[in-house]
Design a protein around this motif. Structure first.
Motif, PDB file in Angstrom:
ATOM      1  N   PRO A 174       0.786  -1.234   0.000  1.00  0.00           N
ATOM      2  CA  PRO A 174       0.000   0.000   0.000  1.00  0.00           C
ATOM      3  C   PRO A 174       0.823   1.291   0.000  1.00  0.00           C
ATOM      4  O   PRO A 174       0.357   2.304  -0.518  1.00  0.00           O
ATOM      5  CB  PRO A 174      -0.855  -0.107   1.254  1.00  0.00           C
ATOM      6  N   ASP A 175       2.036   1.276   0.529  1.00  0.00           N
ATOM      7  CA  ASP A 175       2.836   2.509   0.549  1.00  0.00           C
ATOM      8  C   ASP A 175       3.839   2.603  -0.597  1.00  0.00           C
ATOM      9  O   ASP A 175       4.560   3.587  -0.735  1.00  0.00           O
ATOM     10  CB  ASP A 175       3.544   2.685   1.888  1.00  0.00           C
ATOM     11  N   GLY A 176       3.913   1.584  -1.432  1.00  0.00           N
ATOM     12  CA  GLY A 176       4.769   1.607  -2.607  1.00  0.00           C
ATOM     13  C   GLY A 176       6.243   1.319  -2.353  1.00  0.00           C
ATOM     14  O   GLY A 176       7.049   1.392  -3.275  1.00  0.00           O
ATOM     15  N   ALA A 177       6.610   0.970  -1.133  1.00  0.00           N
ATOM     16  CA  ALA A 177       8.027   0.730  -0.817  1.00  0.00           C
ATOM     17  C   ALA A 177       8.591  -0.434  -1.623  1.00  0.00           C
ATOM     18  O   ALA A 177       9.714  -0.352  -2.150  1.00  0.00           O
ATOM     19  CB  ALA A 177       8.198   0.471   0.675  1.00  0.00           C
ATOM     20  N   THR A 178       7.842  -1.490  -1.742  1.00  0.00           N
ATOM     21  CA  THR A 178       8.326  -2.653  -2.496  1.00  0.00           C
ATOM     22  C   THR A 178       8.379  -2.333  -3.990  1.00  0.00           C
ATOM     23  O   THR A 178       9.334  -2.704  -4.674  1.00  0.00           O
ATOM     24  CB  THR A 178       7.448  -3.880  -2.217  1.00  0.00           C
ATOM     25  N   ALA A 179       7.384  -1.625  -4.498  1.00  0.00           N
ATOM     26  CA  ALA A 179       7.392  -1.234  -5.912  1.00  0.00           C
ATOM     27  C   ALA A 179       8.625  -0.407  -6.230  1.00  0.00           C
ATOM     28  O   ALA A 179       9.252  -0.591  -7.280  1.00  0.00           O
ATOM     29  CB  ALA A 179       6.126  -0.458  -6.246  1.00  0.00           C
ATOM     30  N   ARG A 180       8.992   0.488  -5.338  1.00  0.00           N
ATOM     31  CA  ARG A 180      10.205   1.284  -5.543  1.00  0.00           C
ATOM     32  C   ARG A 180      11.447   0.384  -5.563  1.00  0.00           C
ATOM     33  O   ARG A 180      12.314   0.527  -6.424  1.00  0.00           O
ATOM     34  CB  ARG A 180      10.335   2.345  -4.455  1.00  0.00           C
ATOM     35  N   SER A 181      11.525  -0.557  -4.621  1.00  0.00           N
ATOM     36  CA  SER A 181      12.719  -1.406  -4.559  1.00  0.00           C
ATOM     37  C   SER A 181      12.807  -2.368  -5.741  1.00  0.00           C
ATOM     38  O   SER A 181      13.902  -2.758  -6.136  1.00  0.00           O
ATOM     39  CB  SER A 181      12.788  -2.168  -3.230  1.00  0.00           C
ATOM     40  N   TYR A 182      11.675  -2.729  -6.332  1.00  0.00           N
ATOM     41  CA  TYR A 182      11.675  -3.602  -7.505  1.00  0.00           C
ATOM     42  C   TYR A 182      11.760  -2.808  -8.806  1.00  0.00           C
ATOM     43  O   TYR A 182      11.761  -3.370  -9.890  1.00  0.00           O
ATOM     44  CB  TYR A 182      10.432  -4.485  -7.526  1.00  0.00           C
ATOM     45  N   GLY A 183      11.805  -1.483  -8.702  1.00  0.00           N
ATOM     46  CA  GLY A 183      11.983  -0.640  -9.878  1.00  0.00           C
ATOM     47  C   GLY A 183      10.763  -0.472 -10.751  1.00  0.00           C
ATOM     48  O   GLY A 183      10.893  -0.196 -11.943  1.00  0.00           O
ATOM     49  N   VAL A 184       9.566  -0.617 -10.188  1.00  0.00           N
ATOM     50  CA  VAL A 184       8.356  -0.486 -10.996  1.00  0.00           C
ATOM     51  C   VAL A 184       7.468   0.680 -10.550  1.00  0.00           C
ATOM     52  O   VAL A 184       6.337   0.792 -10.988  1.00  0.00           O
ATOM     53  CB  VAL A 184       7.537  -1.808 -11.029  1.00  0.00           C
ATOM     54  N   PHE A 185       8.004   1.548  -9.716  1.00  0.00           N
ATOM     55  CA  PHE A 185       7.225   2.715  -9.283  1.00  0.00           C
ATOM     56  C   PHE A 185       7.403   3.857 -10.274  1.00  0.00           C
ATOM     57  O   PHE A 185       8.520   4.209 -10.647  1.00  0.00           O
ATOM     58  CB  PHE A 185       7.641   3.171  -7.877  1.00  0.00           C
ATOM     59  N   ASP A 186       6.310   4.401 -10.753  1.00  0.00           N
ATOM     60  CA  ASP A 186       6.272   5.575 -11.629  1.00  0.00           C
ATOM     61  C   ASP A 186       6.933   5.359 -12.988  1.00  0.00           C
ATOM     62  O   ASP A 186       7.414   6.310 -13.607  1.00  0.00           O
ATOM     63  CB  ASP A 186       6.877   6.797 -10.921  1.00  0.00           C
ATOM     64  N   LEU A 187       6.979   4.133 -13.480  1.00  0.00           N
ATOM     65  CA  LEU A 187       7.543   3.884 -14.815  1.00  0.00           C
ATOM     66  C   LEU A 187       6.728   4.555 -15.908  1.00  0.00           C
ATOM     67  O   LEU A 187       7.256   4.902 -16.966  1.00  0.00           O
ATOM     68  CB  LEU A 187       7.602   2.379 -15.104  1.00  0.00           C
ATOM     69  N   LEU A 188       5.430   4.722 -15.658  1.00  0.00           N
ATOM     70  CA  LEU A 188       4.549   5.304 -16.665  1.00  0.00           C
ATOM     71  C   LEU A 188       4.365   6.805 -16.460  1.00  0.00           C
ATOM     72  O   LEU A 188       3.575   7.439 -17.153  1.00  0.00           O
ATOM     73  CB  LEU A 188       3.184   4.592 -16.628  1.00  0.00           C
ATOM     74  N   GLY A 189       5.087   7.378 -15.481  1.00  0.00           N
ATOM     75  CA  GLY A 189       5.001   8.805 -15.221  1.00  0.00           C
ATOM     76  C   GLY A 189       3.705   9.250 -14.571  1.00  0.00           C
ATOM     77  O   GLY A 189       3.328  10.405 -14.663  1.00  0.00           O
ATOM     78  N   ASP A 190       3.033   8.321 -13.889  1.00  0.00           N
ATOM     79  CA  ASP A 190       1.748   8.651 -13.282  1.00  0.00           C
ATOM     80  C   ASP A 190       1.788   8.684 -11.751  1.00  0.00           C
ATOM     81  O   ASP A 190       0.765   8.834 -11.098  1.00  0.00           O
ATOM     82  CB  ASP A 190       0.667   7.675 -13.754  1.00  0.00           C
ATOM     83  N   GLY A 191       2.970   8.519 -11.163  1.00  0.00           N
ATOM     84  CA  GLY A 191       3.119   8.624  -9.721  1.00  0.00           C
ATOM     85  C   GLY A 191       2.639   7.431  -8.919  1.00  0.00           C
ATOM     86  O   GLY A 191       2.499   7.524  -7.707  1.00  0.00           O
ATOM     87  N   VAL A 192       2.392   6.318  -9.593  1.00  0.00           N
ATOM     88  CA  VAL A 192       1.975   5.087  -8.899  1.00  0.00           C
ATOM     89  C   VAL A 192       2.780   3.905  -9.452  1.00  0.00           C
ATOM     90  O   VAL A 192       3.486   4.034 -10.450  1.00  0.00           O
ATOM     91  CB  VAL A 192       0.453   4.801  -9.050  1.00  0.00           C
ATOM     92  N   ALA A 193       2.641   2.773  -8.800  1.00  0.00           N
ATOM     93  CA  ALA A 193       3.330   1.572  -9.264  1.00  0.00           C
ATOM     94  C   ALA A 193       2.733   1.101 -10.584  1.00  0.00           C
ATOM     95  O   ALA A 193       1.519   1.096 -10.766  1.00  0.00           O
ATOM     96  CB  ALA A 193       3.225   0.466  -8.224  1.00  0.00           C
ATOM     97  N   THR A 194       3.597   0.712 -11.485  1.00  0.00           N
ATOM     98  CA  THR A 194       3.173   0.100 -12.743  1.00  0.00           C
ATOM     99  C   THR A 194       2.648  -1.298 -12.413  1.00  0.00           C
ATOM    100  O   THR A 194       3.217  -1.982 -11.569  1.00  0.00           O
ATOM    101  CB  THR A 194       4.379  -0.008 -13.693  1.00  0.00           C
ATOM    102  N   PRO A 195       1.559  -1.740 -13.054  1.00  0.00           N
ATOM    103  CA  PRO A 195       1.099  -3.103 -12.798  1.00  0.00           C
ATOM    104  C   PRO A 195       2.228  -4.099 -13.046  1.00  0.00           C
ATOM    105  O   PRO A 195       2.856  -4.083 -14.110  1.00  0.00           O
ATOM    106  CB  PRO A 195      -0.034  -3.296 -13.811  1.00  0.00           C
TER     107      PRO A 195
END
Length: 72
Positions: free
Chosen positions: A15-36
């Motif tokens: 929910p806080d995006g910490a794992t998405a950031r560590s896996y390199g999938v946060f904000d890949l699409l430029g929308d400020g959220v984790a990419t699916p």
């Protein structure tokens, strides 16, 4: 951890995006959220399979995930 839908393995919610950031999938699409994205992590901790979406609606299918699990 409670198994979801009878799964015999842990399933992560981020929910806080910490794992998405560590896996390199946060904000890949430029929308400020984790990419699916879906990751299958092997017992030893390595990534056995991953799927990273190219747009917000691009997600691994259930069949893709089940096939990857069978191949792991």
């Amino acid at each position: 951890m409670t198994a979801l839908a009878g799964a015999r393995f842990p399933i992560l919610s981020d929910p806080d995006g910490a794992t998405a950031r560590s896996y390199g999938v946060f904000d890949l699409l430029g929308d400020g959220v984790a990419t699916p994205a879906t990751f299958i992590v092997k017992q030893e901790g390595s990534i056995g399979w991953r799927y990273v979406g190219e747009h917000i609606g691009d997600r691994a299918t259930i069949q893709d995930i089940l096939t990857a699990l069978d191949d792991s």
